[in-house]
Design a protein around this motif. Structure first.
Motif, PDB file in Angstrom:
ATOM      1  N   ILE A   5       0.859  -1.239  -0.142  1.00 40.74           N
ATOM      2  CA  ILE A   5       0.062   0.097  -0.177  1.00 40.74           C
ATOM      3  C   ILE A   5       0.958   1.174   0.033  1.00 40.74           C
ATOM      4  CG2 ILE A   5      -1.895  -1.024   1.322  1.00 40.74           C
ATOM      5  CD1 ILE A   5      -1.106   0.325   3.646  1.00 40.74           C
ATOM      6  N   VAL A   6       0.369   2.327  -0.705  1.00 38.17           N
ATOM      7  CA  VAL A   6       1.283   3.398  -0.473  1.00 38.17           C
ATOM      8  C   VAL A   6       0.331   4.575   0.196  1.00 38.17           C
ATOM      9  CG1 VAL A   6       1.887   5.556  -1.919  1.00 38.17           C
ATOM     10  CG2 VAL A   6       1.994   3.046  -3.042  1.00 38.17           C
ATOM     11  N   ILE A   7       1.036   5.025   1.431  1.00 37.95           N
ATOM     12  CA  ILE A   7       0.309   6.112   2.252  1.00 37.95           C
ATOM     13  C   ILE A   7       0.991   7.448   1.852  1.00 37.95           C
ATOM     14  CG2 ILE A   7      -0.025   6.701   4.629  1.00 37.95           C
ATOM     15  CD1 ILE A   7       0.577   4.019   5.410  1.00 37.95           C
ATOM     16  N   GLY A   8       0.262   8.454   1.371  1.00 39.58           N
ATOM     17  CA  GLY A   8       0.598   9.763   1.001  1.00 39.58           C
ATOM     18  C   GLY A   8       0.128  10.729   1.900  1.00 39.58           C
ATOM     19  N   ASN A   9       0.695  11.949   1.756  1.00 36.42           N
ATOM     20  CA  ASN A   9       0.497  13.068   2.655  1.00 36.42           C
ATOM     21  C   ASN A   9       0.778  12.712   4.118  1.00 36.42           C
ATOM     22  OD1 ASN A   9      -0.271  15.801   2.773  1.00 36.42           O
ATOM     23  ND2 ASN A   9      -2.287  15.126   3.597  1.00 36.42           N
ATOM     24  N   ILE A  10       1.832  12.158   4.236  1.00 33.96           N
ATOM     25  CA  ILE A  10       2.483  12.059   5.674  1.00 33.96           C
ATOM     26  C   ILE A  10       3.420  13.027   5.961  1.00 33.96           C
ATOM     27  CG2 ILE A  10       2.258   9.621   5.647  1.00 33.96           C
ATOM     28  CD1 ILE A  10       5.362   9.566   5.235  1.00 33.96           C
ATOM     29  N   SER A  11       3.321  13.468   7.282  1.00 31.49           N
ATOM     30  CA  SER A  11       4.398  14.641   7.873  1.00 31.49           C
ATOM     31  C   SER A  11       5.760  14.358   7.541  1.00 31.49           C
ATOM     32  CB  SER A  11       4.126  14.581   9.380  1.00 31.49           C
ATOM     33  OG  SER A  11       5.121  15.494   9.956  1.00 31.49           O
ATOM     34  N   MET A  12       6.629  15.324   7.425  1.00 36.11           N
ATOM     35  CA  MET A  12       8.095  15.038   7.268  1.00 36.11           C
ATOM     36  C   MET A  12       8.938  14.495   8.629  1.00 36.11           C
ATOM     37  SD  MET A  12       8.574  15.780   4.240  1.00 36.11           S
ATOM     38  CE  MET A  12       7.669  16.331   2.949  1.00 36.11           C
ATOM     39  N   ASP A  13       7.944  14.411   9.681  1.00 38.45           N
ATOM     40  CA  ASP A  13       8.700  13.996  10.854  1.00 38.45           C
ATOM     41  C   ASP A  13       8.425  12.615  11.102  1.00 38.45           C
ATOM     42  OD1 ASP A  13       9.641  16.441  11.244  1.00 38.45           O
ATOM     43  OD2 ASP A  13       7.619  17.142  12.479  1.00 38.45           O
ATOM     44  N   LEU A  35      10.412   4.507   3.658  1.00 39.48           N
ATOM     45  CA  LEU A  35      10.037   5.878   3.541  1.00 39.48           C
ATOM     46  C   LEU A  35      11.274   6.552   2.677  1.00 39.48           C
ATOM     47  CD1 LEU A  35       9.655   7.111   7.162  1.00 39.48           C
ATOM     48  CD2 LEU A  35       8.032   7.063   5.398  1.00 39.48           C
ATOM     49  N   PRO A  36      10.863   6.802   1.356  1.00 39.83           N
ATOM     50  CA  PRO A  36      11.660   7.304   0.517  1.00 39.83           C
ATOM     51  C   PRO A  36      12.291   8.629   0.788  1.00 39.83           C
ATOM     52  CG  PRO A  36       9.747   6.379  -0.736  1.00 39.83           C
ATOM     53  CD  PRO A  36       9.585   6.212   0.669  1.00 39.83           C
ATOM     54  N   CYS A  37      13.413   8.872   0.905  1.00 42.04           N
ATOM     55  CA  CYS A  37      13.928  10.044   1.237  1.00 42.04           C
ATOM     56  C   CYS A  37      14.801  10.921  -0.122  1.00 42.04           C
ATOM     57  CB  CYS A  37      15.301  10.037   2.282  1.00 42.04           C
ATOM     58  SG  CYS A  37      14.657   9.207   3.882  1.00 42.04           S
ATOM     59  N   ASP A  38      14.728  12.188   0.208  1.00 43.80           N
ATOM     60  CA  ASP A  38      15.513  12.854  -0.812  1.00 43.80           C
ATOM     61  C   ASP A  38      16.761  12.767  -0.715  1.00 43.80           C
ATOM     62  OD1 ASP A  38      16.747  15.961  -1.549  1.00 43.80           O
ATOM     63  OD2 ASP A  38      14.996  15.392  -2.714  1.00 43.80           O
ATOM     64  N   ALA A  39      17.809  12.618  -1.835  1.00 45.82           N
ATOM     65  CA  ALA A  39      18.949  12.345  -1.799  1.00 45.82           C
ATOM     66  C   ALA A  39      19.761  13.512  -1.411  1.00 45.82           C
ATOM     67  CB  ALA A  39      19.547  12.162  -3.386  1.00 45.82           C
ATOM     68  N   LYS A  40      19.509  14.666  -1.428  1.00 47.25           N
ATOM     69  CA  LYS A  40      20.269  15.918  -0.966  1.00 47.25           C
ATOM     70  C   LYS A  40      20.092  16.195   0.374  1.00 47.25           C
ATOM     71  CE  LYS A  40      21.137  17.907  -5.432  1.00 47.25           C
ATOM     72  NZ  LYS A  40      20.849  19.107  -6.139  1.00 47.25           N
ATOM     73  N   THR A  41      18.768  16.211   0.744  1.00 46.24           N
ATOM     74  CA  THR A  41      18.437  16.798   2.065  1.00 46.24           C
ATOM     75  C   THR A  41      18.039  15.817   3.051  1.00 46.24           C
ATOM     76  OG1 THR A  41      15.731  16.753   1.811  1.00 46.24           O
ATOM     77  CG2 THR A  41      17.187  18.836   1.024  1.00 46.24           C
ATOM     78  N   LYS A  42      17.835  14.327   2.521  1.00 46.44           N
ATOM     79  CA  LYS A  42      17.789  13.265   3.511  1.00 46.44           C
ATOM     80  C   LYS A  42      16.271  13.440   4.126  1.00 46.44           C
ATOM     81  CE  LYS A  42      21.730  11.562   2.588  1.00 46.44           C
ATOM     82  NZ  LYS A  42      21.917  10.882   1.363  1.00 46.44           N
ATOM     83  N   ALA A  43      15.456  14.213   3.948  1.00 50.38           N
ATOM     84  CA  ALA A  43      14.029  14.574   4.442  1.00 50.38           C
ATOM     85  C   ALA A  43      13.128  13.417   3.572  1.00 50.38           C
ATOM     86  CB  ALA A  43      13.522  15.877   4.344  1.00 50.38           C
ATOM     87  N   ASN A  44      12.335  12.837   4.454  1.00 54.05           N
ATOM     88  CA  ASN A  44      11.296  11.880   3.695  1.00 54.05           C
ATOM     89  C   ASN A  44      10.339  12.728   2.819  1.00 54.05           C
ATOM     90  OD1 ASN A  44       8.615  12.332   4.746  1.00 54.05           O
ATOM     91  ND2 ASN A  44       8.904  11.488   6.368  1.00 54.05           N
ATOM     92  N   ARG A  45      10.046  12.105   1.556  1.00 46.94           N
ATOM     93  CA  ARG A  45       9.461  12.557   0.542  1.00 46.94           C
ATOM     94  C   ARG A  45       7.763  12.904   0.760  1.00 46.94           C
ATOM     95  NH1 ARG A  45      12.225  11.234  -4.947  1.00 46.94           N
ATOM     96  NH2 ARG A  45      14.227  11.783  -4.553  1.00 46.94           N
ATOM     97  N   GLY A  46       7.278  12.426   1.729  1.00 41.28           N
ATOM     98  CA  GLY A  46       5.942  12.696   2.171  1.00 41.28           C
ATOM     99  C   GLY A  46       4.882  11.554   1.856  1.00 41.28           C
ATOM    100  N   TYR A  47       5.502  10.296   1.619  1.00 42.14           N
ATOM    101  CA  TYR A  47       5.004   9.188   1.465  1.00 42.14           C
ATOM    102  C   TYR A  47       5.609   7.861   2.104  1.00 42.14           C
ATOM    103  CZ  TYR A  47       7.543   8.011  -2.978  1.00 42.14           C
ATOM    104  OH  TYR A  47       8.636   7.850  -3.691  1.00 42.14           O
ATOM    105  N   ALA A  48       4.762   6.725   2.085  1.00 43.84           N
ATOM    106  CA  ALA A  48       5.337   5.714   2.434  1.00 43.84           C
ATOM    107  C   ALA A  48       4.918   4.611   1.806  1.00 43.84           C
ATOM    108  CB  ALA A  48       5.242   5.370   4.096  1.00 43.84           C
ATOM    109  N   ILE A  49       5.791   3.570   1.501  1.00 43.37           N
ATOM    110  CA  ILE A  49       5.468   2.192   1.049  1.00 43.37           C
ATOM    111  C   ILE A  49       5.450   1.293   1.916  1.00 43.37           C
ATOM    112  CG2 ILE A  49       5.791   0.454  -0.668  1.00 43.37           C
ATOM    113  CD1 ILE A  49       7.410   2.835  -2.370  1.00 43.37           C
TER     114      ILE A  49
END
Length: 95
Positions: A5-13, A35-49
Motif C-alpha cells: 500500500i502507498v500512504i501519501g500526505n504524511i508529515s516530514m517528521d 520511507l523514500p528520502c530525498d538524496a540531498k536533504t535526507k528528508a522523507n518525501r511525504g509518502y511511505a510504501i
C-alpha cells in the motif's frame, strides 16, 4: 501473498515506527515500511510504501485508514498494483 500500500500526505517528521504502530493497532501485521528520502536533504518525501502481510489486510488498511488524520495530516492510502512481469523483446528460435 503480500500486497503493498502507498500512504501519501504524511508529515516530514513521521518515522517508520510510527507508521508501523498505526497499522499494527488498526489493521494487522506489517512486513516492511519504506520511507523514500530525498538524496540531498535526507528528508522523507511525504509518502511511505508499506508491505502488508496479505491482500485482505492491505485492502482493509486502504478502506479504514484513508482520510484518517495522523500527525496533523489527512492520510491518502491506496493499494499498489502489482508490477507486471517484463516481456522479453526477443524470442530465441522464433521466426
Amino acid at each position: 501473498m503480500t500486497r503493498n500500500i502507498v500512504i501519501g500526505n504524511i508529515s516530514m517528521d513521521t518515522t517508520e515506527e510510527s507508521i508501523r504502530e498505526l497499522l499494527k493497532e488498526r489493521v494487522g501485521k506489517v512486513s516492511t515500511v519504506t520511507l523514500p528520502c530525498d538524496a540531498k536533504t535526507k528528508a522523507n518525501r511525504g509518502y511511505a510504501i508499506v508491505e502488508m502481510a496479505d491482500d485482505a489486510q492491505a485492502y482493509r488498511a486502504a478502506t479504514e485508514l484513508d482520510g484518517v488524520s495522523f500527525a496533523g495530516r489527512t492520510l491518502a492510502i491506496t493499494v499498489a498494483d502489482r508490477i507486471p512481469e517484463k516481456r522479453k523483446w526477443y524470442k530465441f528460435g522464433a521466426r
